[in-house]
Motif scaffolding. Structure first.
Motif, PDB file in Angstrom:
ATOM      1  N   GLY A 136       0.287   7.662  11.266  1.00 62.13           N
ATOM      2  CA  GLY A 136      -0.479   7.411  12.492  1.00 62.13           C
ATOM      3  C   GLY A 136      -1.741   6.610  12.228  1.00 62.13           C
ATOM      4  N   ASP A 137      -2.434   6.899  11.134  1.00 61.32           N
ATOM      5  CA  ASP A 137      -3.637   6.149  10.769  1.00 61.32           C
ATOM      6  C   ASP A 137      -3.307   4.677  10.519  1.00 61.32           C
ATOM      7  OD1 ASP A 137      -5.072   8.545  10.842  1.00 61.32           O
ATOM      8  OD2 ASP A 137      -4.933   8.836   8.665  1.00 61.32           O
ATOM      9  N   ALA A 138      -2.211   4.445   9.800  1.00 59.05           N
ATOM     10  CA  ALA A 138      -1.809   3.069   9.493  1.00 59.05           C
ATOM     11  C   ALA A 138      -1.424   2.327  10.767  1.00 59.05           C
ATOM     12  CB  ALA A 138      -0.663   3.063   8.494  1.00 59.05           C
ATOM     13  N   GLU A 139      -0.659   2.975  11.648  1.00 56.21           N
ATOM     14  CA  GLU A 139      -0.276   2.342  12.916  1.00 56.21           C
ATOM     15  C   GLU A 139      -1.513   1.935  13.706  1.00 56.21           C
ATOM     16  OE1 GLU A 139       3.980   4.400  14.078  1.00 56.21           O
ATOM     17  OE2 GLU A 139       2.131   5.507  14.495  1.00 56.21           O
ATOM     18  N   ALA A 140      -2.469   2.830  13.808  1.00 54.30           N
ATOM     19  CA  ALA A 140      -3.692   2.546  14.567  1.00 54.30           C
ATOM     20  C   ALA A 140      -4.480   1.405  13.926  1.00 54.30           C
ATOM     21  CB  ALA A 140      -4.549   3.801  14.663  1.00 54.30           C
ATOM     22  N   HIS A 141      -4.594   1.425  12.611  1.00 50.91           N
ATOM     23  CA  HIS A 141      -5.342   0.381  11.908  1.00 50.91           C
ATOM     24  C   HIS A 141      -4.748  -1.005  12.144  1.00 50.91           C
ATOM     25  CE1 HIS A 141      -7.414  -1.860   8.786  1.00 50.91           C
ATOM     26  NE2 HIS A 141      -6.224  -2.256   8.361  1.00 50.91           N
ATOM     27  N   GLN A 151       8.891   4.134   6.073  1.00 50.80           N
ATOM     28  CA  GLN A 151       8.939   5.582   5.927  1.00 50.80           C
ATOM     29  C   GLN A 151      10.020   5.987   4.923  1.00 50.80           C
ATOM     30  OE1 GLN A 151       8.434   7.702   9.803  1.00 50.80           O
ATOM     31  NE2 GLN A 151       8.656   5.613  10.607  1.00 50.80           N
ATOM     32  N   GLU A 152       9.771   7.075   4.250  1.00 54.38           N
ATOM     33  CA  GLU A 152      10.704   7.596   3.239  1.00 54.38           C
ATOM     34  C   GLU A 152      10.952   6.588   2.118  1.00 54.38           C
ATOM     35  OE1 GLU A 152      11.786  10.747   3.220  1.00 54.38           O
ATOM     36  OE2 GLU A 152      10.789  11.155   5.114  1.00 54.38           O
ATOM     37  N   ALA A 153       9.964   5.761   1.845  1.00 53.55           N
ATOM     38  CA  ALA A 153      10.111   4.764   0.776  1.00 53.55           C
ATOM     39  C   ALA A 153      10.333   5.447  -0.571  1.00 53.55           C
ATOM     40  CB  ALA A 153       8.892   3.858   0.716  1.00 53.55           C
ATOM     41  N   GLY A 154       9.713   6.586  -0.747  1.00 54.97           N
ATOM     42  CA  GLY A 154       9.867   7.320  -1.999  1.00 54.97           C
ATOM     43  C   GLY A 154      11.297   7.756  -2.262  1.00 54.97           C
ATOM     44  N   ILE A 161       0.860  -1.171   0.000  1.00 56.84           N
ATOM     45  CA  ILE A 161       0.000   0.000   0.000  1.00 56.84           C
ATOM     46  C   ILE A 161       0.903   1.230   0.000  1.00 56.84           C
ATOM     47  CG2 ILE A 161      -1.754   1.256   1.302  1.00 56.84           C
ATOM     48  CD1 ILE A 161      -2.424  -1.495   2.628  1.00 56.84           C
ATOM     49  N   LEU A 162       0.583   2.219  -0.799  1.00 55.52           N
ATOM     50  CA  LEU A 162       1.336   3.464  -0.843  1.00 55.52           C
ATOM     51  C   LEU A 162       0.484   4.574  -0.233  1.00 55.52           C
ATOM     52  CD1 LEU A 162       2.573   3.192  -4.528  1.00 55.52           C
ATOM     53  CD2 LEU A 162       3.792   2.511  -2.471  1.00 55.52           C
ATOM     54  N   LEU A 163       1.037   5.279   0.744  1.00 54.49           N
ATOM     55  CA  LEU A 163       0.308   6.359   1.415  1.00 54.49           C
ATOM     56  C   LEU A 163       1.214   7.573   1.590  1.00 54.49           C
ATOM     57  CD1 LEU A 163      -1.505   4.500   4.352  1.00 54.49           C
ATOM     58  CD2 LEU A 163      -2.526   5.333   2.235  1.00 54.49           C
ATOM     59  N   PRO A 164       0.596   8.756   1.674  1.00 57.89           N
ATOM     60  CA  PRO A 164       1.400   9.929   1.998  1.00 57.89           C
ATOM     61  C   PRO A 164       1.911   9.831   3.430  1.00 57.89           C
ATOM     62  CG  PRO A 164      -0.927  10.519   1.687  1.00 57.89           C
ATOM     63  CD  PRO A 164      -0.790   9.062   1.406  1.00 57.89           C
ATOM     64  N   ALA A 165       3.035  10.472   3.698  1.00 55.20           N
ATOM     65  CA  ALA A 165       3.707  10.377   4.998  1.00 55.20           C
ATOM     66  C   ALA A 165       2.802  10.760   6.162  1.00 55.20           C
ATOM     67  CB  ALA A 165       4.967  11.242   4.997  1.00 55.20           C
ATOM     68  N   PHE A 222       5.429   4.783   2.734  1.00 47.82           N
ATOM     69  CA  PHE A 222       5.037   6.178   2.908  1.00 47.82           C
ATOM     70  C   PHE A 222       5.926   7.088   2.087  1.00 47.82           C
ATOM     71  CE2 PHE A 222       3.562   3.939   6.601  1.00 47.82           C
ATOM     72  CZ  PHE A 222       2.273   4.424   6.751  1.00 47.82           C
ATOM     73  N   GLY A 223       5.300   8.091   1.482  1.00 48.87           N
ATOM     74  CA  GLY A 223       6.016   9.033   0.643  1.00 48.87           C
ATOM     75  C   GLY A 223       5.687   8.749  -0.810  1.00 48.87           C
ATOM     76  N   ALA A 224       5.834   9.758  -1.631  1.00 48.44           N
ATOM     77  CA  ALA A 224       5.548   9.593  -3.057  1.00 48.44           C
ATOM     78  C   ALA A 224       6.561   8.640  -3.668  1.00 48.44           C
ATOM     79  CB  ALA A 224       5.613  10.930  -3.759  1.00 48.44           C
ATOM     80  N   VAL A 225       6.063   7.628  -4.346  1.00 50.27           N
ATOM     81  CA  VAL A 225       6.944   6.658  -4.996  1.00 50.27           C
ATOM     82  C   VAL A 225       6.890   6.920  -6.504  1.00 50.27           C
ATOM     83  CG1 VAL A 225       7.400   4.237  -5.420  1.00 50.27           C
ATOM     84  CG2 VAL A 225       6.618   4.972  -3.171  1.00 50.27           C
ATOM     85  N   ARG A 226       7.945   7.524  -7.003  1.00 44.91           N
ATOM     86  CA  ARG A 226       8.068   7.797  -8.425  1.00 44.91           C
ATOM     87  C   ARG A 226       9.414   7.247  -8.870  1.00 44.91           C
ATOM     88  NH1 ARG A 226       6.309  12.781  -6.319  1.00 44.91           N
ATOM     89  NH2 ARG A 226       4.107  13.074  -6.737  1.00 44.91           N
ATOM     90  N   THR A 227       9.379   6.427  -9.873  1.00 44.37           N
ATOM     91  CA  THR A 227      10.633   5.875 -10.364  1.00 44.37           C
ATOM     92  C   THR A 227      10.803   6.245 -11.831  1.00 44.37           C
ATOM     93  OG1 THR A 227       9.623   3.789 -11.023  1.00 44.37           O
ATOM     94  CG2 THR A 227      10.527   3.900  -8.790  1.00 44.37           C
TER      95      THR A 227
END
Length: 119
Positions: A10-15, A79-82, A2-6, A110-115
């Motif tokens: 917190g939402d992902a941790e809680a989920h 984190q900082e995957a982008g 799953i790709l999400l903005p940074a 987390f983070g924009a993933v552009r390659t």
């Protein structure tokens, strides 16, 4: 994966905590490429050696992930995957493929993933 903005960390941790997953996190090393990030992933996922330096070993040991985590499914919050994707698109795709094939593992990058390159 799953790709999400940074800001959704917190939402992902809680989920995942509410869903009963074991949580682990990594942050892409600031100047790291494939091997440095692989080592971070292996450490965060409690993978035995040589998973931190050998991609085949990483893929093999991920098959035993549930056993390594006492029967729990694992959520890896990356984190900082982008940063890795922007620096080395090929490394991003290799690691993403290996992680996507793992059972008992949910990965959120987390983070924009552009390659600019794809293997």
């Amino acid at each position: 994966m799953i790709l999400l903005p940074a800001e959704r960390l917190g939402d992902a941790e809680a989920h995942f905590a509410q869903a009963g997953y074991a949580l682990t996190t990594i942050t892409t090393p600031p100047a790291g490429g494939l091997r440095e990030t692989q080592a971070q992933l292996a450490h965060a996922l409690r993978l035995p050696e040589p998973a931190s330096t050998n991609l085949d070993a990483m893929a093999d040991t991920l098959r035993d992930l549930r056993d390594l985590w006492d029967g729990q499914e694992v959520a890896l919050l990356w984190q900082e995957a982008g940063a890795l994707a922007a620096r080395d698109g090929r490394a991003w795709w290799i690691l993403a493929e290996i992680l996507d094939d793992a059972d008992a593992l949910a990965v959120v990058a987390f983070g924009a993933v552009r390659t600019s390159e794809r293997p």
